[in-house]
Design a protein around this motif. Structure first.
Motif, PDB file in Angstrom:
ATOM      1  N   GLU A 108     107.614  -5.616-102.412  1.00  9.86           N
ATOM      2  CA  GLU A 108     107.784  -5.558-103.857  1.00  9.86           C
ATOM      3  C   GLU A 108     108.082  -6.966-104.376  1.00  9.86           C
ATOM      4  O   GLU A 108     108.819  -7.724-103.760  1.00  9.86           O
ATOM      5  CB  GLU A 108     108.947  -4.629-104.202  1.00  9.86           C
ATOM      6  CG  GLU A 108     109.053  -4.253-105.655  1.00  9.86           C
ATOM      7  CD  GLU A 108     108.011  -3.232-106.081  1.00  9.86           C
ATOM      8  OE1 GLU A 108     107.672  -3.222-107.273  1.00  9.86           O
ATOM      9  OE2 GLU A 108     107.528  -2.454-105.230  1.00  9.86           O
ATOM     10  N   LEU A 118     109.769  -9.723-106.708  1.00 13.22           N
ATOM     11  CA  LEU A 118     110.889 -10.041-107.588  1.00 13.22           C
ATOM     12  C   LEU A 118     110.659 -11.453-108.128  1.00 13.22           C
ATOM     13  O   LEU A 118     109.962 -12.253-107.510  1.00 13.22           O
ATOM     14  CB  LEU A 118     112.213  -9.993-106.817  1.00 13.22           C
ATOM     15  CG  LEU A 118     112.622  -8.629-106.240  1.00 13.22           C
ATOM     16  CD1 LEU A 118     113.924  -8.768-105.442  1.00 13.22           C
ATOM     17  CD2 LEU A 118     112.812  -7.602-107.349  1.00 13.22           C
ATOM     18  N   TYR A 166     112.631 -14.928-109.532  1.00 12.23           N
ATOM     19  CA  TYR A 166     113.893 -15.651-109.665  1.00 12.23           C
ATOM     20  C   TYR A 166     113.633 -16.892-110.522  1.00 12.23           C
ATOM     21  O   TYR A 166     112.668 -17.635-110.296  1.00 12.23           O
ATOM     22  CB  TYR A 166     114.428 -16.088-108.295  1.00 12.23           C
ATOM     23  CG  TYR A 166     115.709 -16.906-108.382  1.00 12.23           C
ATOM     24  CD1 TYR A 166     116.937 -16.276-108.542  1.00 12.23           C
ATOM     25  CD2 TYR A 166     115.665 -18.292-108.334  1.00 12.23           C
ATOM     26  CE1 TYR A 166     118.111 -17.029-108.638  1.00 12.23           C
ATOM     27  CE2 TYR A 166     116.833 -19.047-108.432  1.00 12.23           C
ATOM     28  CZ  TYR A 166     118.050 -18.411-108.589  1.00 12.23           C
ATOM     29  OH  TYR A 166     119.202 -19.147-108.705  1.00 12.23           O
ATOM     30  N   TYR A 192     117.671 -14.630-100.573  1.00 20.62           N
ATOM     31  CA  TYR A 192     116.757 -13.489-100.489  1.00 20.62           C
ATOM     32  C   TYR A 192     116.354 -13.146 -99.054  1.00 20.62           C
ATOM     33  O   TYR A 192     115.563 -12.222 -98.833  1.00 20.62           O
ATOM     34  CB  TYR A 192     115.501 -13.760-101.320  1.00 20.62           C
ATOM     35  CG  TYR A 192     115.742 -13.656-102.816  1.00 20.62           C
ATOM     36  CD1 TYR A 192     115.606 -12.434-103.477  1.00 20.62           C
ATOM     37  CD2 TYR A 192     116.115 -14.760-103.554  1.00 20.62           C
ATOM     38  CE1 TYR A 192     115.818 -12.331-104.851  1.00 20.62           C
ATOM     39  CE2 TYR A 192     116.342 -14.683-104.922  1.00 20.62           C
ATOM     40  CZ  TYR A 192     116.194 -13.463-105.566  1.00 20.62           C
ATOM     41  OH  TYR A 192     116.425 -13.359-106.921  1.00 20.62           O
ATOM     42  N   LYS A 242     110.402  -2.780-100.033  1.00 20.10           N
ATOM     43  CA  LYS A 242     110.711  -1.872-101.141  1.00 20.10           C
ATOM     44  C   LYS A 242     112.104  -1.276-101.016  1.00 20.10           C
ATOM     45  O   LYS A 242     112.779  -1.033-102.020  1.00 20.10           O
ATOM     46  CB  LYS A 242     109.657  -0.774-101.199  1.00 20.10           C
ATOM     47  CG  LYS A 242     108.276  -1.297-101.597  1.00 20.10           C
ATOM     48  CD  LYS A 242     107.244  -0.170-101.653  1.00 20.10           C
ATOM     49  CE  LYS A 242     105.889  -0.732-102.090  1.00 20.10           C
ATOM     50  NZ  LYS A 242     104.837   0.317-102.152  1.00 20.10           N
ATOM     51  N   VAL A 261     114.841  -3.675-102.671  1.00 19.25           N
ATOM     52  CA  VAL A 261     114.686  -4.169-104.034  1.00 19.25           C
ATOM     53  C   VAL A 261     116.011  -4.133-104.779  1.00 19.25           C
ATOM     54  O   VAL A 261     116.412  -5.112-105.431  1.00 19.25           O
ATOM     55  CB  VAL A 261     113.618  -3.352-104.794  1.00 19.25           C
ATOM     56  CG1 VAL A 261     113.621  -3.708-106.283  1.00 19.25           C
ATOM     57  CG2 VAL A 261     112.246  -3.605-104.206  1.00 19.25           C
ATOM     58  N   SER A 262     116.725  -3.039-104.679  1.00 21.24           N
ATOM     59  CA  SER A 262     117.999  -2.922-105.405  1.00 21.24           C
ATOM     60  C   SER A 262     119.026  -3.914-104.874  1.00 21.24           C
ATOM     61  O   SER A 262     119.871  -4.405-105.622  1.00 21.24           O
ATOM     62  CB  SER A 262     118.538  -1.486-105.286  1.00 21.24           C
ATOM     63  OG  SER A 262     118.711  -1.147-103.910  1.00 21.24           O
ATOM     64  N   TYR A 300     118.504  -6.979-103.848  1.00 21.48           N
ATOM     65  CA  TYR A 300     118.255  -8.364-104.249  1.00 21.48           C
ATOM     66  C   TYR A 300     117.958  -8.524-105.740  1.00 21.48           C
ATOM     67  O   TYR A 300     117.898  -9.651-106.239  1.00 21.48           O
ATOM     68  CB  TYR A 300     117.072  -8.932-103.460  1.00 21.48           C
ATOM     69  CG  TYR A 300     117.337  -9.057-101.979  1.00 21.48           C
ATOM     70  CD1 TYR A 300     118.267  -9.975-101.511  1.00 21.48           C
ATOM     71  CD2 TYR A 300     116.663  -8.259-101.058  1.00 21.48           C
ATOM     72  CE1 TYR A 300     118.521 -10.108-100.154  1.00 21.48           C
ATOM     73  CE2 TYR A 300     116.913  -8.385 -99.692  1.00 21.48           C
ATOM     74  CZ  TYR A 300     117.842  -9.304 -99.245  1.00 21.48           C
ATOM     75  OH  TYR A 300     118.097  -9.422 -97.899  1.00 21.48           O
ATOM     76  N   SER A 301     117.781  -7.441-106.472  1.00 20.59           N
ATOM     77  CA  SER A 301     117.342  -7.552-107.867  1.00 20.59           C
ATOM     78  C   SER A 301     118.386  -8.192-108.771  1.00 20.59           C
ATOM     79  O   SER A 301     118.041  -8.761-109.822  1.00 20.59           O
ATOM     80  CB  SER A 301     116.963  -6.168-108.412  1.00 20.59           C
ATOM     81  OG  SER A 301     118.085  -5.289-108.318  1.00 20.59           O
ATOM     82  N   SER A 302     119.667  -8.139-108.398  1.00 23.69           N
ATOM     83  CA  SER A 302     120.715  -8.698-109.254  1.00 23.69           C
ATOM     84  C   SER A 302     120.972 -10.179-109.005  1.00 23.69           C
ATOM     85  O   SER A 302     121.741 -10.816-109.740  1.00 23.69           O
ATOM     86  CB  SER A 302     122.028  -7.922-109.045  1.00 23.69           C
ATOM     87  OG  SER A 302     122.441  -8.042-107.678  1.00 23.69           O
ATOM     88  N   ASN A 357     119.240 -12.802-109.509  1.00 25.32           N
ATOM     89  CA  ASN A 357     118.789 -13.716-110.563  1.00 25.32           C
ATOM     90  C   ASN A 357     119.838 -13.914-111.651  1.00 25.32           C
ATOM     91  O   ASN A 357     119.825 -14.915-112.363  1.00 25.32           O
ATOM     92  CB  ASN A 357     117.486 -13.196-111.170  1.00 25.32           C
ATOM     93  CG  ASN A 357     116.802 -14.231-112.033  1.00 25.32           C
ATOM     94  OD1 ASN A 357     116.820 -15.418-111.722  1.00 25.32           O
ATOM     95  ND2 ASN A 357     116.197 -13.779-113.131  1.00 25.32           N
TER      96      ASN A 357
END
Length: 516
Positions: free
Chosen positions: A376, A378, A380, A395, A425, A428-429, A431-433, A435
């Motif tokens: 997925e 992402l 940054y 990451y 996938k 994702v949750s 590493y999504s924060s 940024n």
């Protein structure tokens, strides 16, 4: 002129003196001979790859020359001594067990190769003799080319010495041989022979002994002078023998054996293999770019033959535009070359010399990376103080992957740049924060220092009355001066010989005199 020669040889001697010094305790003379011959045999093997030699061997080869050692004549020491004594030579040709060992290599071990070499001598020796005569060099020194390269103009040693006379790049330039991307005159049989003669002249002016000239040609005048000093000033090769580099101890005996073999090969039932090369050649000066294939295809001269007659042209192009270079061709084709000269230059000229080759500039190429399957994407956004190393750690992805995904060469990124990152996938949750996190929070996640690199300042180094400050990215003279009460920008510039603050660079160390 004389002074410049002294300076030249002082430098030259120093360079050669850096070679390994011979071990005085080693006394196995025959072993030296065998070790030196590794280079000689390599040259003999490469000689057989020359087109006209390969074709000659196919035509003239006779299995009788492959006799077993038992069928090859061998002579007593007294016969070898007498034969060497009868050779017309101003250079002393003594005989001993080391010389005998080399004679056996020539006349027994590598007979087939020596047959080809003897055949080539009919072509090359007259060229060398004429040049040596002009410089007052004993013509029998032509046998050194046998030791150096087995008369192979394309020979290259393990350390890069090139051509029939095995010149290193530096020595070649000292004797005005051109070496560039198109031309290597170390491979030119005529020009390299001139350079070798000049080199020998200079060596003889130093040693006044031709045997020492032979030794110095191999190991350099510095090593010969060192051997002379270590023996208390003795100037006889055999008296300084054990103080010379190991390879040079075998070089002079190999020369003596070569002189013997080239004069007495028939007594050893060695018959020369005549190369399929025109012994009568002509040299024509070229004044425009020319490819050897143009000459070959228009005149019908075998391409490989032309290459072997002109070994100095590294990629088969004669770069004569605006200057002049020679081409050697069989004499039978001289008239046709002159008559068809314009046609030769025009033949396929757009194929060999395209205009684009002279105006093309390097172009940057870009590609669109393919997204990894099962991952997925992402994004940054780069912040101040970030670098690719930090981002790859945050990451948990490879640094090379980051570069590939984002078309990045090197490590340069800019603030505000969007960096594409691909993670599984299921993560994702996780590493999504990242940024939106602060630098400290991102570093804590991976267990690293929470101080941004721009804020890490090494303590100034104090030496005597001065402080040495290492300039950081973004520093100005005004910023630095503020750190030291009473110090002005002009003080810093004057102390560091700076004309303006624009010359300040990150990583630079400057000197500051604090005010007491």
């Amino acid at each position: 002129m004389f002074k410049s020669k002294i300076i030249f040889f002082s430098i030259f001697s120093l360079l050669f003196s850096l070679n390994s010094i011979a071990d005085e305790r080693e006394k196995d003379s025959l072993k030296f001979g065998v070790e030196y011959y590794s280079n000689f045999e390599d040259n003999l093997d490469s000689l057989l790859n020359i087109w006209y030699v390969k074709n000659a061997i196919k035509v003239n080869y006779n299995p009788i020359y492959d006799n077993s050692y038992a069928d090859i004549p061998e002579f007593s020491d007294s016969v070898y001594i007498e034969r060497l004594k009868n050779l017309p030579s101003v250079i002393n040709l003594p005989y001993n067990s080391i010389v005998r060992n080399y004679i056996h290599v020539y006349t027994k071990k590598r007979r087939e190769n020596v047959q080809a070499m003897i055949g080539l001598s009919d072509y090359y020796f007259p060229i060398i003799e004429e040049i040596f005569e002009g410089y007052g060099i004993p013509t029998e020194l032509k046998y050194m080319a046998i030791i150096e390269s087995a008369l192979n103009p394309n020979a290259v040693s393990r350390v890069g010495a090139t051509g029939m006379w095995q010149f290193m790049y530096g020595t070649a330039r000292m004797y005005n041989l051109t070496v560039n991307s198109y031309v290597d005159e170390r491979r030119d049989p005529v020009k390299s022979a001139h350079a070798a003669a000049k080199f020998m002249q200079d060596l003889y002016s130093m040693f006044n002994d031709w045997t020492l000239v032979i030794a110095a040609y191999n190991c350099g005048p510095g090593n010969v002078n060192k051997a002379i000093r270590r023996t208390g000033g003795k100037r006889d090769f055999w008296e300084i023998y054990y103080y010379l580099p190991r390879e040079t101890r075998g070089y002079v005996p190999a020369y003596i054996a070569a002189a013997y073999t080239m004069n007495y090969y028939q007594e050893h039932y060695i018959s020369p293999v005549i190369p399929k090369i025109s012994m009568a050649t002509d040299t024509i000066m070229i004044n425009d770019n020319l490819h050897l294939k143009q000459v070959s295809e228009v005149l019908g001269i075998p391409y490989q033959l032309l290459r072997d007659l002109n070994p100095q042209y590294k990629i088969d192009i004669i770069p004569a535009k605006g200057t002049k270079y020679p081409i050697t061709i069989p004499m039978d084709f001289t008239g046709r070359f002159i008559f068809f000269q314009d046609s030769i230059y025009r033949y396929k000229d757009s194929l060999f010399f395209t205009a684009d080759n002279t105006i093309k500039s390097p172009q940057k190429s870009y590609y669109i990376p393919q997204a990894p399957t099962g991952k997925e994407k992402l994004v940054y956004t780069v912040k101040s103080g970030d670098n690719l190393g930090f981002i790859s750690e945050w990451y948990n992805v490879g640094l090379s992957d980051l570069r590939y995904w984002n078309n990045i060469r090197g490590n340069t990124i800019r603030v505000g740049q969007n960096i594409a990152i691909y993670v599984s996938k299921s993560n994702v949750s996780k590493y999504s924060s990242i940024n939106t996190m602060s630098f400290e929070d991102k570093q804590r996640r991976v267990g690293k220092s929470v101080i941004p690199p721009d804020e890490i300042q090494p303590a100034p180094v104090v030496t005597g009355n001065y402080v040495y400050y290492k300039v950081r990215s973004g520093d100005t003279l005004w910023d630095i001066a503020k750190k030291y009460p009473g110090v002005t920008e002009s003080d810093i510039m004057k102390l560091n010989n700076m004309s303006s603050g624009r010359s300040l660079k990150a990583g630079q160390t400057i000197k500051i005199m604090p005010k007491s």
